[in-house]
Design a protein around this motif. Structure first.
Motif, mmCIF file in Angstrom:
data_model
loop_
_atom_site.group_PDB
_atom_site.id
_atom_site.type_symbol
_atom_site.label_atom_id
_atom_site.label_comp_id
_atom_site.label_asym_id
_atom_site.label_seq_id
_atom_site.Cartn_x
_atom_site.Cartn_y
_atom_site.Cartn_z
ATOM 1 N N LYS A 111 0.850 -1.200 0.000
ATOM 2 C CA LYS A 111 0.000 0.000 0.000
ATOM 3 C C LYS A 111 0.886 1.251 0.000
ATOM 4 C CE LYS A 111 -4.245 -1.790 1.232
ATOM 5 N NZ LYS A 111 -4.058 -2.958 0.390
ATOM 6 N N PRO A 112 0.408 2.346 -0.597
ATOM 7 C CA PRO A 112 1.244 3.559 -0.563
ATOM 8 C C PRO A 112 1.376 4.091 0.862
ATOM 9 C CG PRO A 112 -0.933 4.030 -1.507
ATOM 10 C CD PRO A 112 -0.869 2.551 -1.311
ATOM 11 N N PRO A 113 2.560 4.500 1.235
ATOM 12 C CA PRO A 113 2.760 4.941 2.630
ATOM 13 C C PRO A 113 2.231 6.364 2.844
ATOM 14 C CG PRO A 113 4.779 5.142 1.367
ATOM 15 C CD PRO A 113 3.775 4.576 0.425
ATOM 16 N N GLU A 114 1.725 6.602 4.049
ATOM 17 C CA GLU A 114 1.311 7.966 4.431
ATOM 18 C C GLU A 114 2.571 8.699 4.870
ATOM 19 O OE1 GLU A 114 -1.674 9.444 4.641
ATOM 20 O OE2 GLU A 114 -3.042 7.754 4.296
ATOM 21 N N ILE A 115 3.043 9.615 4.052
ATOM 22 C CA ILE A 115 4.297 10.289 4.403
ATOM 23 C C ILE A 115 4.096 11.793 4.403
ATOM 24 C CG2 ILE A 115 6.686 10.681 3.659
ATOM 25 C CD1 ILE A 115 6.731 7.785 2.875
ATOM 26 N N GLY A 116 4.538 12.431 5.457
ATOM 27 C CA GLY A 116 4.450 13.888 5.539
ATOM 28 C C GLY A 116 5.473 14.493 4.587
ATOM 29 N N VAL A 117 4.976 15.191 3.568
ATOM 30 C CA VAL A 117 5.893 15.712 2.549
ATOM 31 C C VAL A 117 6.852 16.737 3.169
ATOM 32 C CG1 VAL A 117 5.977 17.020 0.382
ATOM 33 C CG2 VAL A 117 4.289 15.201 0.676
ATOM 34 N N LEU A 118 6.316 17.592 4.030
ATOM 35 C CA LEU A 118 7.185 18.619 4.623
ATOM 36 C C LEU A 118 8.281 17.982 5.483
ATOM 37 C CD1 LEU A 118 7.700 21.642 4.836
ATOM 38 C CD2 LEU A 118 6.203 21.690 6.840
ATOM 39 N N ASP A 119 7.917 16.938 6.214
ATOM 40 C CA ASP A 119 8.927 16.265 7.051
ATOM 41 C C ASP A 119 10.035 15.660 6.176
ATOM 42 O OD1 ASP A 119 7.467 16.844 9.256
ATOM 43 O OD2 ASP A 119 6.486 14.877 9.373
ATOM 44 N N ALA A 120 9.606 15.036 5.068
ATOM 45 C CA ALA A 120 10.599 14.394 4.188
ATOM 46 C C ALA A 120 11.498 15.453 3.545
ATOM 47 C CB ALA A 120 9.886 13.565 3.122
ATOM 48 N N ILE A 121 10.905 16.577 3.145
ATOM 49 C CA ILE A 121 11.710 17.671 2.564
ATOM 50 C C ILE A 121 12.712 18.166 3.601
ATOM 51 C CG2 ILE A 121 11.592 20.099 1.812
ATOM 52 C CD1 ILE A 121 8.907 19.408 0.493
ATOM 53 N N SER A 122 12.204 18.339 4.796
ATOM 54 C CA SER A 122 13.039 18.885 5.866
ATOM 55 C C SER A 122 14.252 17.983 6.124
ATOM 56 C CB SER A 122 12.141 19.017 7.095
ATOM 57 O OG SER A 122 12.881 19.325 8.197
ATOM 58 N N ARG A 123 13.994 16.679 6.187
ATOM 59 C CA ARG A 123 15.105 15.750 6.446
ATOM 60 C C ARG A 123 16.130 15.812 5.322
ATOM 61 N NH1 ARG A 123 10.948 12.628 8.800
ATOM 62 N NH2 ARG A 123 10.386 11.647 6.828
#
Ligand SMILES: C[S@@+](CC[C@H](N)C(=O)[O-])C[C@H]1O[C@@H](n2cnc3c(N)ncnc32)[C@H](O)[C@@H]1O
Length: 390
Positions: free
Chosen positions: A206-218
């Motif tokens: 299943k596609p993961p629920e990922i916070g886009v802002l968190d991923a950008i930040s990392r």
């Protein structure tokens, strides 16, 4: 994106940048791995080639890919210009010139995602692939950032955000803190929609629920934690056979490049998802018109000769050409002969000094190995060193 400034060759002093390449794990080199790209060469190659460069020298890469030469020039404290006809390459390469702090990128992404009146998401893609690749909210946020960057991508912060997005758009899922936004996929190339859907269904992924802002930040904090001092330069999206090099406004002492390996035609389809992000269609694009022709050896050599001639036209006499080239083993072509013929056909003063065997893709750690271009028949790679004698 920095603009080209005036060029002077009057002062012959050593460069002020790094004399030695920092350890490959050093934070200042993380920008190099911002996003992967096909047949990129290792940073050691252009960095070593520039060992004798002098302050004020300009470096040109007419097939710049993801901008390894540009980053090497920046590390050496040199100005550079890169040209590539693939928008994904152009986007990644231009982020190699960005002088930013991670918080600036994170702030811009937050502003885009927090916009109280974002308007409708244009071109929201539909279909099985998109439903299974991204969770709905993740896809909506990716599209918002895409919409914004398609309209506005001229500042160093916007360019860096686009580079970060291209780096995290797809890749393998890790158990702990997620790096990539997509369902399970390689990071190096985008799986074609039909195969991807088949794989996800078969493995019940299943596609993961990922916070886009968190991923950008990392990713921004990782890749831009420390960057080399800024140097002048720019990246041009264009076809090096036809673009008017005089418009670059600079005169070069170095051409360091790697043309598409003969037989390698998949720069667009293998990056189709990244190509979508930078404004392309929401399906695989098999575009080849603005790539060096692969309709036979003769045309390829003529194309290459045109680019050597164009490059010579903006170089000082005595400029160096350093070129890594190869041919897919399945093509049964000799890359040495091809480069020799192309430089002879160019007839503009490039004189070959050395051709070195760079081994095959089966020897040592090669980028092309990671991309699966060398499945059964290894790639023959050579390094060509030439000088412009006008
Ligand atoms: C071997 S790759 C360069 C990789 C680069 N050295 C790096 O480290 O990322 C060759 C590049 O040439 C580009 N290319 C092919 N035909 C071109 C053309 N006619 N004009 C400009 N770029 C072209 C391809 O899009 C591809 O990015």
């Amino acid at each position: 994106m920095a603009t080209v400034v005036s060029v002077s060759r009057a002062r012959k002093e050593p460069t002020t940048g790094f004399r030695r390449l920092p350890k490959l794990t050093a934070p200042v080199l993380r920008l190099n791995g911002l996003a992967p790209y096909y047949t990129m060469f290792p940073i050691t190659f252009p960095f070593t080639a520039l060992a004798n460069a002098e302050q004020g020298d300009w470096v040109l890469d007419p097939f710049c890919g993801r901008g390894t030469t540009i980053l090497a020039a920046r590390l050496r404290g040199l100005a550079s210009v890169g040209i590539d006809s693939n928008p994904v390459a152009g986007a990644i390469a231009s982020s190699k010139l960005a002088q930013i702090r991670p918080r600036e990128v994170i702030r811009l992404a937050k502003e885009i995602l927090d916009d109280p009146k974002p308007g409708p998401v244009r071109d929201l893609p539909h279909g099985d692939f998109w439903d299974l690749c991204y969770a709905p909210r993740t896809l909506r946020d990716v599209c918002r950032i895409r919409n914004y960057l398609i309209e506005n991508c001229s500042t160093r912060i916007e360019i860096a955000l686009r580079g970060v997005m291209l780096g995290i758009l797809h890749g393998p899922q890790n158990a702990k803190t997620p790096t990539y936004l997509s369902n399970q996929m390689p990071r190096t190339y985008s799986t074609k929609p039909v195969s991807a859907v088949r794989y996800w269904r078969k493995n019940k992924l299943k596609p993961p629920e990922i916070g886009v802002l968190d991923a950008i930040s990392r990713r921004a904090k990782f890749s831009f934690q420390e960057v080399p001092d800024s140097t002048p330069g720019k990246v041009v999206l264009g076809d090096s056979r036809t673009f008017n090099f005089a418009q670059l406004g600079a005169k070069f002492s170095w051409v360091i490049t790697s043309p598409p390996y003969y037989g390698m035609r998949t720069y667009f389809p293998d990056h189709w998802l990244r190509n979508w992000f930078v404004g392309g269609p929401s399906d695989v694009e098999y575009r080849t018109a603005d790539q060096l022709s692969h309709h036979g050896e003769d045309q390829f050599i003529t194309d290459l000769a045109t680019v050597w001639k164009q490059s010579a036209g903006v170089c000082f006499s005595g400029a160096r050409l350093v070129c890594r080239f190869g041919a897919l083993g399945s093509c049964e072509k000799n890359p040495r002969d091809m480069v020799r013929r192309s430089l002879t056909e160019a007839g503009c003063g490039w004189k070959i000094k050395t051709i070195r065997d760079a081994g095959t893709s089966k020897q040592g750690h090669r980028q092309c190995e990671q991309f699966g271009t060398s499945k059964n028949v290894p790639l023959d790679e050579i390094d060509v060193y030439a000088v412009l004698e006008l």
